[in-house]
Design an enzyme around this catalytic site. Structure first.
Site: not given
Length: 361
Positions: A274, A261, A265
């Site tokens: 992160y 990805r 998100h």
């Protein structure tokens, strides 16, 4: 005999691959046949369209036209292949991140984005499109897919149900229940895991100790496979074979695609908290769209004028997305009561009358 059966269920030792990151042929595909050039070209066209759609939808969130948008940038090979391997009688069970798969399936962009805009729970008719509502809770649609596949089987229908799921969903109980049910009843279902390395902010290595998620199917007696999810040629070959296997009554299949990805998100997430920038850049170099373009050009199956035409068509499509989302929705508050029960209860009728009276006041 048990050992021989188990071996037929095992995924390939490494992800199936036809095309390397630089677009050159790679010979790691075993007995899988390469899809025809016409299908690869159509996949490329839809990937160009899907990427432009994704960029446009992301921009619409910044303009307040969408409440949220989960980007699938970098996962176009998986999204498009999932739509292309199905016929019009098959069913697709998508998640909230699979809007590009719905566009590739032929749904109108305004209908696809209705849920993410917040106008209604589903902007299209699942019975007509054979596309289930985009699922937000993790893995619940796997049970729906298994049940519907079993129902088609009992009716003697020649249909397959393909469920799109993320790596995080494989940690949910619903996922395991669905695999067990589908395997026991040999339901014509394909469970397609897009392992994009993160369940929101949780990296894969903190989700599972398995060598690959594909191995999770073996425990249920289900054929399993893993594929390079950024290689459109490989994904089409493996998924197409899985759908054929299920359609022939040989049982369900679990396929894991190793992909990434690229964006956060959702637009509400900050992935820099992160993930390291270098990691993202390394995966950008494995861009599925550029990889397929280079491969097709190397085989003289794709010309520059065709590439430019596909890009122009994608811009026209993006305009249609803007037009659909910039139009104010026609809201009917009374529609809240339309699909609660097949036969409205007294309490529901009373609530309907109360809302109607307030609107008329």
């Amino acid at each position: 005999m048990c050992v021989m059966v188990a071996e037929t269920l095992l995924p390939s030792a490494s992800p199936v691959r036809f095309v390397a990151e630089d677009g050159t042929p790679a010979g790691r595909h075993g007995a899988y046949a390469e899809p025809p050039e016409s299908l690869l070209k159509e996949a490329y066209r839809l990937m160009v369209l899907g990427r432009r759609f994704d960029v446009q939808a992301t921009a619409l969130t910044k303009q307040g036209r969408l409440a949220v948008y989960p980007s699938s940038a970098g996962q176009e090979a998986c999204q498009v292949a999932a739509a292309l391997v199905l016929n019009e009688h098959d069913w697709l069970f998508p998640t909230y991140r699979d809007s590009v798969a719905l566009v590739a399936r032929g749904l109108k962009p305004g209908e696809v984005l209705t849920l993410l805009r917040g106008d209604a729970h589903c902007g299209y008719n699942p019975a007509e499109t054979r596309v289930a509502p985009q699922c937000t809770p993790l893995a619940t649609q796997t049970l729906h897919a298994a049940g519907l596949a079993h129902a088609m089987q009992r009716r003697g229908e020649d249909g397959v149900a393909l469920a799109l799921i993320g790596d995080g969903a494989t940690s949910e109980g619903d996922f395991h229940e669905a695999l067990n049910f589908a395997a026991v009843f040999k339901a014509p279902a394909v469970f397609f895991v897009q392992n994009n390395r993160y369940a929101i902010s949780v990296p894969f290595e903190k989700q599972s100790a398995a060598a690959a998620l594909a191995y999770k199917g073996i425990g249920y007696g289900m054929r399993s496979e893993q594929v390079d999810g950024n290689d459109a040629v490989a994904v089409l070959a493996v998924l197409g074979d899985a759908v054929k296997h299920a359609r022939e009554g040989r049982g369900p299949v679990l396929v894991e695609a190793h992909t990434y990805r690229i964006d956060s998100h959702t637009n509400a997430d900050d992935a820099t908290r992160y993930r390291e920038a270098g990691e993202v850049e390394r995966w950008r170099e494995a861009d599925p769209l550029k990889r397929l373009e280079t491969y097709l050009k190397g085989r003289e199956a794709l010309q520059e004028n065709e590439i430019e035409q596909f890009k122009a068509d994608a811009e026209t499509f993006a305009q249609s997305v803007r037009d659909a989302l910039n139009a104010e929705p026609e809201l009917d508050p009374m529609s809240l009561f339309d699909h609660v029960y097949a036969e409205p209860t007294r309490q529901l009728e009373a609530q309907r009358a109360m809302v109607h009276a307030e609107l008329e006041a």
